[in-house]
Design a protein around this motif. Sequence first.
Motif, PDB file in Angstrom:
ATOM      1  N   GLY A 178       0.810  -1.210   0.000  1.00  0.00           N
ATOM      2  CA  GLY A 178       0.000   0.000   0.000  1.00  0.00           C
ATOM      3  C   GLY A 178       0.844   1.262   0.000  1.00  0.00           C
ATOM      4  N   ASN A 179       1.896   1.267   0.816  1.00  0.00           N
ATOM      5  CA  ASN A 179       2.741   2.449   0.917  1.00  0.00           C
ATOM      6  C   ASN A 179       3.466   2.730  -0.394  1.00  0.00           C
ATOM      7  OD1 ASN A 179       4.052   4.632   2.144  1.00  0.00           O
ATOM      8  ND2 ASN A 179       5.733   3.360   2.862  1.00  0.00           N
ATOM      9  N   LEU A 180       3.977   1.683  -1.022  1.00  0.00           N
ATOM     10  CA  LEU A 180       4.729   1.879  -2.257  1.00  0.00           C
ATOM     11  C   LEU A 180       3.826   2.365  -3.389  1.00  0.00           C
ATOM     12  CD1 LEU A 180       7.138  -1.194  -2.137  1.00  0.00           C
ATOM     13  CD2 LEU A 180       7.544   1.160  -1.396  1.00  0.00           C
ATOM     14  N   LEU A 181       2.623   1.795  -3.470  1.00  0.00           N
ATOM     15  CA  LEU A 181       1.678   2.250  -4.495  1.00  0.00           C
ATOM     16  C   LEU A 181       1.262   3.702  -4.246  1.00  0.00           C
ATOM     17  CD1 LEU A 181      -0.614  -0.903  -4.855  1.00  0.00           C
ATOM     18  CD2 LEU A 181       1.117  -0.090  -6.482  1.00  0.00           C
ATOM     19  N   LEU A 182       1.017   4.017  -2.987  1.00  0.00           N
ATOM     20  CA  LEU A 182       0.631   5.385  -2.650  1.00  0.00           C
ATOM     21  C   LEU A 182       1.793   6.360  -2.844  1.00  0.00           C
ATOM     22  CD1 LEU A 182      -1.529   4.643   0.517  1.00  0.00           C
ATOM     23  CD2 LEU A 182      -2.342   5.649  -1.631  1.00  0.00           C
ATOM     24  N   ASP A 183       3.024   5.897  -2.578  1.00  0.00           N
ATOM     25  CA  ASP A 183       4.201   6.728  -2.847  1.00  0.00           C
ATOM     26  C   ASP A 183       4.224   7.147  -4.316  1.00  0.00           C
ATOM     27  OD1 ASP A 183       5.577   7.220  -0.531  1.00  0.00           O
ATOM     28  OD2 ASP A 183       6.840   5.444  -0.656  1.00  0.00           O
ATOM     29  N   TYR A 184       4.061   6.152  -5.186  1.00  0.00           N
ATOM     30  CA  TYR A 184       4.094   6.447  -6.618  1.00  0.00           C
ATOM     31  C   TYR A 184       2.987   7.422  -7.007  1.00  0.00           C
ATOM     32  CZ  TYR A 184       3.791   5.868 -11.657  1.00  0.00           C
ATOM     33  OH  TYR A 184       3.737   6.115 -13.003  1.00  0.00           O
ATOM     34  N   LEU A 185       1.784   7.166  -6.490  1.00  0.00           N
ATOM     35  CA  LEU A 185       0.640   8.016  -6.844  1.00  0.00           C
ATOM     36  C   LEU A 185       0.790   9.431  -6.296  1.00  0.00           C
ATOM     37  CD1 LEU A 185      -2.252   8.390  -7.968  1.00  0.00           C
ATOM     38  CD2 LEU A 185      -3.100   7.527  -5.767  1.00  0.00           C
ATOM     39  N   LEU A 186       1.099   9.537  -4.988  1.00  0.00           N
ATOM     40  CA  LEU A 186       1.078  10.842  -4.331  1.00  0.00           C
ATOM     41  C   LEU A 186       2.332  11.673  -4.594  1.00  0.00           C
ATOM     42  CD1 LEU A 186      -0.475   9.833  -0.878  1.00  0.00           C
ATOM     43  CD2 LEU A 186      -1.633  10.695  -2.923  1.00  0.00           C
ATOM     44  N   ILE A 187       3.480  11.002  -4.729  1.00  0.00           N
ATOM     45  CA  ILE A 187       4.726  11.765  -4.939  1.00  0.00           C
ATOM     46  C   ILE A 187       4.990  11.969  -6.427  1.00  0.00           C
ATOM     47  CG2 ILE A 187       7.206  11.861  -4.523  1.00  0.00           C
ATOM     48  CD1 ILE A 187       6.820  10.044  -2.117  1.00  0.00           C
ATOM     49  N   ASN A 188       4.973  10.876  -7.192  1.00  0.00           N
ATOM     50  CA  ASN A 188       5.385  10.969  -8.594  1.00  0.00           C
ATOM     51  C   ASN A 188       4.272  11.471  -9.511  1.00  0.00           C
ATOM     52  OD1 ASN A 188       7.442  10.562 -10.586  1.00  0.00           O
ATOM     53  ND2 ASN A 188       6.367   8.734 -11.270  1.00  0.00           N
ATOM     54  N   VAL A 189       3.045  10.970  -9.313  1.00  0.00           N
ATOM     55  CA  VAL A 189       1.947  11.346 -10.204  1.00  0.00           C
ATOM     56  C   VAL A 189       1.326  12.675  -9.791  1.00  0.00           C
ATOM     57  CG1 VAL A 189      -0.300  10.671 -11.112  1.00  0.00           C
ATOM     58  CG2 VAL A 189       1.461   8.938 -10.762  1.00  0.00           C
ATOM     59  N   LEU A 190       0.967  12.801  -8.509  1.00  0.00           N
ATOM     60  CA  LEU A 190       0.287  14.013  -8.038  1.00  0.00           C
ATOM     61  C   LEU A 190       1.251  15.098  -7.564  1.00  0.00           C
ATOM     62  CD1 LEU A 190      -2.733  12.420  -6.105  1.00  0.00           C
ATOM     63  CD2 LEU A 190      -2.622  13.226  -8.478  1.00  0.00           C
ATOM     64  N   ASP A 191       2.549  14.779  -7.512  1.00  0.00           N
ATOM     65  CA  ASP A 191       3.594  15.757  -7.175  1.00  0.00           C
ATOM     66  C   ASP A 191       3.325  16.449  -5.826  1.00  0.00           C
ATOM     67  OD1 ASP A 191       5.991  17.079  -7.592  1.00  0.00           O
ATOM     68  OD2 ASP A 191       5.064  18.741  -8.677  1.00  0.00           O
TER      69      ASP A 191
END
Length: 463
Positions: A178-191
């Motif tokens: 969950g954390n890794l998927l959310l990392d990608y979404l919140l940091i990389n995609v949503l900046d």
Amino acid sequence: MAKVSSTELGTESIGKLLIKQAIPASIGILVMSLNVLIDSIFVGKWIGSIAIAAINVVLPVSFFIAALGMAIGIGGSSIISRALGAENQKKALTTFGNQITLTVLITVGMVIPGLIFIDDIIPGFGGKGAIFDPAKIYYTIVLYGVPFLALCMMGNNVIRAEGKPRYSMIAMIIPTIGNLLLDYLLINVLDMGMYGAAWATTLSYLMCFAYILWFFLGKNSELKINFSHLIPSREIVSEIGSLGFVTLARQAVVSIIYLIMNNILFGLGGEALVSVYAIVGRMLMFVLFPVLGITQGFLPIAGFNYGAKKYDRVRESVNKSIITACVVGLLVFLLIFFIPDVFTRLFLKNDGSLTAEELKTNAVILAKAPGALRWVFAATPIVAVQLIGAAYFQAIGKARPALLLTLSRQGFFFIPLILILPGIYGETGVWISFPIADILSTIVTAYFLNREIRRTSGIKIDS
């Protein structure tokens, strides 16, 4: 998933039990370690090396509060394992209920002052200069989720005490994914930067809590408590406290070490050296996962059989756990010794957007981290003796020797060394403190472990 009974801990062969207990524990720790490792890699590559240092500043505070849950979990689980071995179901249920009550009351009580005194706590743990602002963002959001993390750590140890390591493993895997998927979404995609990193971590704690709750409310758990079990029992709370204090003291010492190390390294080399220590810390969490998994798998086996007075099985579990973990530790050391630069580069941002200051920081990290890693992991082949030896006393309910041996490595030896050696050898003194403390504490632990095994079973453990 096949239904597993705790009674297998007292009947199945030690070798098979160790495999059944240690492999899921190792996988769970590996996945959680990968979570911390990849989280740091994502943060370093998508936000910057200062962000890694910021997270490193926050970890000792949030981990200490969460460790309250781990302490209550491990202390209570020792009681539960021995109670199940002695067929005392009532004591096992009362212990679990008291664990829940203590975890909620204590961790929530710690979070409130942690938020009130935030501007004093962060600089005190090395969050100075450019590190302060991102550390404050991460700290504030993550602290809201820490009570749930504490409940997860407590519940996970109870699941293992029931002899159900696969469920425990899943509980550790869910928040990681969950954390890794959310990392990608919140940091990389949503900046969202540090806000994204913090919310990804907090939401992953909630996912883990939901799974732990499902396990205990469902049909898989043997521990079905009612309201009366939640009412604190002075005797049970005292025993949980005395055994759990071992784990809590260890984490408190870890937090103190972070405080000392971050401040010493900041004084020696600024933000760059704090980032080096952050990388070293992540690697300690990651590559030692099989050794820690064996230690975790060993605990319920030793505790159950000690409670059932099967002392030959206890001795055998000690021998096989130490031998296996030492072999694994040797492999870990060889891996780190030959390719430390490969691990270092994983954490660094290397695209064209780096500023001159960031390039300078990265150059310092690349120059210093590989040597630091070699020194820190130099005594890994023997450290399993210290870890399993200290865990043994906790498993059999002997709080005082468990506490003293647990503190010997990082408290009695490492902290004095880290306060003395940097003044003589500078930065090198910081890193050589690790293997010296490991060697001294291993010698002390081996002596007391051998003496206790001989007293209990009249047979000397293999050396």
